[in-house]
Scaffold this motif. Structure first.
Motif, PDB file in Angstrom:
ATOM      1  N   ALA A 194      47.179  24.847  26.807  1.00 56.11           N
ATOM      2  CA  ALA A 194      47.847  24.132  27.891  1.00 56.11           C
ATOM      3  C   ALA A 194      46.895  23.923  29.068  1.00 56.11           C
ATOM      4  O   ALA A 194      46.890  22.859  29.707  1.00 56.11           O
ATOM      5  CB  ALA A 194      49.092  24.890  28.339  1.00 56.11           C
ATOM      6  N   GLY A 195      46.087  24.931  29.353  1.00 53.46           N
ATOM      7  CA  GLY A 195      45.113  24.801  30.429  1.00 53.46           C
ATOM      8  C   GLY A 195      44.066  23.748  30.128  1.00 53.46           C
ATOM      9  O   GLY A 195      43.666  22.968  31.013  1.00 53.46           O
TER      10      GLY A 195
ATOM     11  N   ALA B 123      44.074  15.982  31.115  1.00 52.88           N
ATOM     12  CA  ALA B 123      45.089  15.078  31.672  1.00 52.88           C
ATOM     13  C   ALA B 123      44.672  14.478  32.997  1.00 52.88           C
ATOM     14  O   ALA B 123      45.274  13.498  33.456  1.00 52.88           O
ATOM     15  CB  ALA B 123      46.413  15.825  31.841  1.00 52.88           C
TER      16      ALA B 123
ATOM     17  N   VAL C  34      52.047  19.111  28.575  1.00 50.43           N
ATOM     18  CA  VAL C  34      51.227  19.009  29.791  1.00 50.43           C
ATOM     19  C   VAL C  34      50.848  17.559  30.059  1.00 50.43           C
ATOM     20  O   VAL C  34      50.900  17.092  31.211  1.00 50.43           O
ATOM     21  CB  VAL C  34      49.969  19.891  29.652  1.00 50.43           C
ATOM     22  CG1 VAL C  34      49.016  19.663  30.833  1.00 50.43           C
ATOM     23  CG2 VAL C  34      50.358  21.360  29.568  1.00 50.43           C
TER      24      VAL C  34
ATOM     25  N   GLU D 159      53.873  15.635  31.346  1.00 50.33           N
ATOM     26  CA  GLU D 159      54.173  16.006  32.728  1.00 50.33           C
ATOM     27  C   GLU D 159      53.235  15.297  33.700  1.00 50.33           C
ATOM     28  O   GLU D 159      53.661  14.842  34.777  1.00 50.33           O
ATOM     29  CB  GLU D 159      54.065  17.529  32.892  1.00 50.33           C
ATOM     30  CG  GLU D 159      55.204  18.294  32.235  1.00 50.33           C
ATOM     31  CD  GLU D 159      55.006  19.801  32.307  1.00 50.33           C
ATOM     32  OE1 GLU D 159      53.883  20.232  32.655  1.00 50.33           O
ATOM     33  OE2 GLU D 159      55.955  20.538  32.003  1.00 50.33           O
ATOM     34  N   ARG D 160      51.971  15.195  33.343  1.00 55.89           N
ATOM     35  CA  ARG D 160      51.016  14.475  34.187  1.00 55.89           C
ATOM     36  C   ARG D 160      51.381  12.994  34.272  1.00 55.89           C
ATOM     37  O   ARG D 160      51.329  12.391  35.355  1.00 55.89           O
ATOM     38  CB  ARG D 160      49.601  14.631  33.620  1.00 55.89           C
ATOM     39  CG  ARG D 160      48.543  13.743  34.258  1.00 55.89           C
ATOM     40  CD  ARG D 160      48.302  14.070  35.713  1.00 55.89           C
ATOM     41  NE  ARG D 160      47.252  13.193  36.253  1.00 55.89           N
ATOM     42  CZ  ARG D 160      46.827  13.225  37.509  1.00 55.89           C
ATOM     43  NH1 ARG D 160      47.360  14.100  38.360  1.00 55.89           N
ATOM     44  NH2 ARG D 160      45.890  12.403  37.934  1.00 55.89           N
TER      45      ARG D 160
ATOM     46  N   GLU E 157      54.212  12.597  36.608  1.00 54.73           N
ATOM     47  CA  GLU E 157      53.767  12.873  37.983  1.00 54.73           C
ATOM     48  C   GLU E 157      53.116  11.649  38.621  1.00 54.73           C
ATOM     49  O   GLU E 157      53.330  11.380  39.813  1.00 54.73           O
ATOM     50  CB  GLU E 157      52.781  14.045  37.962  1.00 54.73           C
ATOM     51  CG  GLU E 157      52.165  14.366  39.317  1.00 54.73           C
ATOM     52  CD  GLU E 157      51.056  15.394  39.194  1.00 54.73           C
ATOM     53  OE1 GLU E 157      50.268  15.533  40.142  1.00 54.73           O
ATOM     54  OE2 GLU E 157      50.964  16.058  38.137  1.00 54.73           O
TER      55      GLU E 157
ATOM     56  N   THR F 240      39.374  16.302  34.552  1.00 53.97           N
ATOM     57  CA  THR F 240      39.604  16.282  35.996  1.00 53.97           C
ATOM     58  C   THR F 240      38.309  16.357  36.782  1.00 53.97           C
ATOM     59  O   THR F 240      38.094  15.581  37.721  1.00 53.97           O
ATOM     60  CB  THR F 240      40.523  17.453  36.406  1.00 53.97           C
ATOM     61  OG1 THR F 240      41.773  17.326  35.728  1.00 53.97           O
ATOM     62  CG2 THR F 240      40.758  17.447  37.906  1.00 53.97           C
TER      63      THR F 240
ATOM     64  N   GLY G 124      45.593  20.401  30.574  1.00 49.80           N
ATOM     65  CA  GLY G 124      45.708  20.068  31.976  1.00 49.80           C
ATOM     66  C   GLY G 124      44.425  19.489  32.531  1.00 49.80           C
ATOM     67  O   GLY G 124      44.446  18.563  33.354  1.00 49.80           O
ATOM     68  N   GLU G 125      43.302  20.038  32.076  1.00 43.79           N
ATOM     69  CA  GLU G 125      42.003  19.505  32.502  1.00 43.79           C
ATOM     70  C   GLU G 125      41.792  18.096  31.960  1.00 43.79           C
ATOM     71  O   GLU G 125      41.365  17.193  32.682  1.00 43.79           O
ATOM     72  CB  GLU G 125      40.894  20.441  32.015  1.00 43.79           C
ATOM     73  CG  GLU G 125      39.489  19.966  32.289  1.00 43.79           C
ATOM     74  CD  GLU G 125      39.117  19.962  33.761  1.00 43.79           C
ATOM     75  OE1 GLU G 125      38.121  19.299  34.120  1.00 43.79           O
ATOM     76  OE2 GLU G 125      39.819  20.615  34.558  1.00 43.79           O
TER      77      GLU G 125
END
Length: 530
Positions: free
Chosen positions: A263-264, A270, A291, A294-295, A298, A233, A267-268
């Motif tokens: 998961a964190g 993703a 994760v 989900e991205r 989204e 990200t 997320g980065e």
């Protein structure tokens, strides 16, 4: 084998925009580009500048671009002593900036630089690669496949093994020292402008990213493969919006920057999946996969998953590598020889193939030309990845630098090699899990020689010796202050035996622990940067 040994279907990608027409050409690889209307399914066309067929040979001097391949004889001044001296001066300047290991959650500076440069990252389609391990190998494979399909490529990877010019490659080759210096001088005034308007000056990685974008636009590249430096990200490369986002296996690494929550971390990573793109995912831990999916939902991205839409169907160890049968998005590719070792490299090959299929809009029953795919993989070269540096005794180097990579390395050594005795030479950086690396290597090596690579971030040899002793026991650990001394010590250990009846042949030395250590080893053995 996924799905209880059943072949995975590629039918989930039927939503791709189809190939308009197949244009006849002498080289069947032309069809891999899908003719004049090729594009990434569901995200639009790639543009009129995309070269879809084989690139013809043009005699030097006849309307060639200054970066075009004009034969193997490179102009001496491009990498000559003067150019190398200027390169060292530029690196000294860049090293005054924030290092790559110091990041801030902002893309403002690099976005401003790109804007001042005319947003070069928007002038070509992008395939973006993030993950914990396998990013560099996968990026090289994608590059090789695109090149074989007649596409002029740019490739931006990090870190480098030996020379910083390795990071910025055009047509699969690092740009010259002279071109690197010229590119920096071109962007330098704009970097100064950004510095003056920012509370924090641009980091070295941000400047290098801007240089890469500019160099690829100047080439000009027809497709660019970007590897994230750290995370996703907030990585400087993420100012580019990729048509294809590739996520290699995610594990815990860089905990001081990304944390230890899987998961964190996912997320980065993703964050490189952009609206309307295609997300090509390696097999992941369920927490990370959730994760990523989900991205994708989204941002309305199409998803292709290893073990579902694509997979390694068969893998046989062969002389010098492995023979693969790959399930792609558009069909099965058999008899694919990959001159790299390890199941992880087979998985990387399947991931890279799916990414290139997605790039060209492949889908069910619409595959790339199999022979072209075979040729691309057969020609793969991956420096510093279980690379043989010398024979008798065999000396190999691998850039594994975290426990996940070290476990893959150990599994490959156990499965594919039969050393009478294997001694590891290990040098690790302070921000890495040195004990985790040593734990992974312990079952497959007889002894370990710990050392300290030439880096200010290197873990002191005495600290590494203490860790190694706690894992291997005192009798199996030797310390050496420098890499060359460590290699010499390891060779001596391999070529001696307490049993006078035991033959001394069949021994090996494995140099690993960090990218810096691997690069230093390649230089020690006279290997040129690639």
């Amino acid at each position: 084998m996924p799905r209880d040994a059943e072949e995975p279907e590629a039918g989930h990608l039927d939503g791709y925009a189809g190939i308009d027409e197949i244009v006849d050409g002498e080289d069947p690889a032309y069809t891999a580009g899908g003719g004049s209307g090729a594009g990434v399914g569901g995200v639009g066309q790639l543009g009129d500048n995309l070269a879809l067929g084989p690139v013809p040979d043009v005699p030097a001097g006849e309307d060639t671009h200054e970066l075009d391949d004009q034969g193997t004889d490179e102009l001496p001044e491009e990498n000559g002593p003067e150019a190398r001296a200027q390169l060292r001066a530029v690196e000294a300047e860049l090293n005054q900036r924030w290092p790559e290991t110091k990041i801030a959650p902002s893309l403002d500076r690099v976005r401003t630089l790109c804007n001042l440069l005319g947003d070069p990252q928007t002038t070509y389609p992008v395939l973006h690669v993030a993950g914990t391990n396998g990013k560099g190998s996968t990026a090289r494979m994608i590059d090789a496949l695109l090149t074989r399909m007649g596409v002029r490529t740019g490739r931006y990877t990090s870190p480098h093994l030996q020379l910083v010019t390795e990071r910025i490659a055009v047509d699969g080759m690092p740009i010259s020292a002279a071109r690197y210096v010229a590119t920096y001088r071109d962007v330098e005034p704009f970097v100064t402008m950004v510095d003056g308007a920012s509370e924090v000056p641009m980091s070295k990685f941000e400047v290098l990213t801007g240089m890469a974008f500019a160099a690829f636009a100047d080439a000009p590249a027809e497709a660019v493969v970007l590897e994230t430096g750290l995370g996703g990200t907030w990585d400087a490369t993420n100012v580019a919006d990729a048509q294809v986002a590739v996520i290699t296996p995610i594990d815990v690494d860089h905990t001081e920057y990304l944390g230890s929550d899987l998961a964190g971390i996912a997320g980065e990573k993703a964050g490189i999946i952009k609206p309307g793109s295609v997300a090509v995912l390696a097999e992941q831990d369920p927490a990370a996969l959730r994760v990523l999916l989900e991205r994708a939902v989204e941002v309305d991205a199409v998803v292709a998953r290893a073990g579902s839409e694509f997979a390694v169907l068969r893998r046989e160890i062969a002389v010098g590598g492995q023979l693969l049968t790959l399930q792609g998005l558009g069909g099965v590719y058999d008899d694919v020889f990959l001159p790299l070792h390890g199941k992880h490299q087979a998985d990387n090959a399947a991931l890279a193939l799916a990414a290139v299929e997605a790039f060209f809009g492949a889908g069910k029953d619409r595959q790339l030309v199999v022979e072209a795919v075979r040729e691309a993989f057969a020609g793969m070269n991956n420096p510093g990845r279980l690379e043989r540096l010398r024979a008798a005794p065999a000396i190999m180097v691998d850039a594994a630098h975290n426990p996940h990579g070290a476990r893959a390395l150990a599994a490959t050594v156990a499965e594919e090699f039969s050393f009478r005795k294997l001694v590891a030479v290990v040098g690790v950086l302070t921000d890495k899990d040195a004990r985790g690396i040593l734990d992974a290597l312990e079952p497959v090596v007889s002894e370990v020689v710990v050392t300290q690579p030439r880096s200010p971030r290197a873990l002191p040899v005495l600290e590494l010796e203490q860790l190694a002793t706690s894992v291997f026991g005192e009798e199996r650990v030797v310390a050496a202050a420098t890499l060359d001394a460590a290699v010499e010590t390891a060779v001596g250990l391999v070529e001696t035996s307490d049993d006078p009846e035991e033959p001394l042949s069949g021994g090996g030395v494995l140099i690993t622990g960090s990218v810096v250590t691997a690069g230093e080893a390649r230089t020690l053995f006279g290997k040129e940067p690639e």
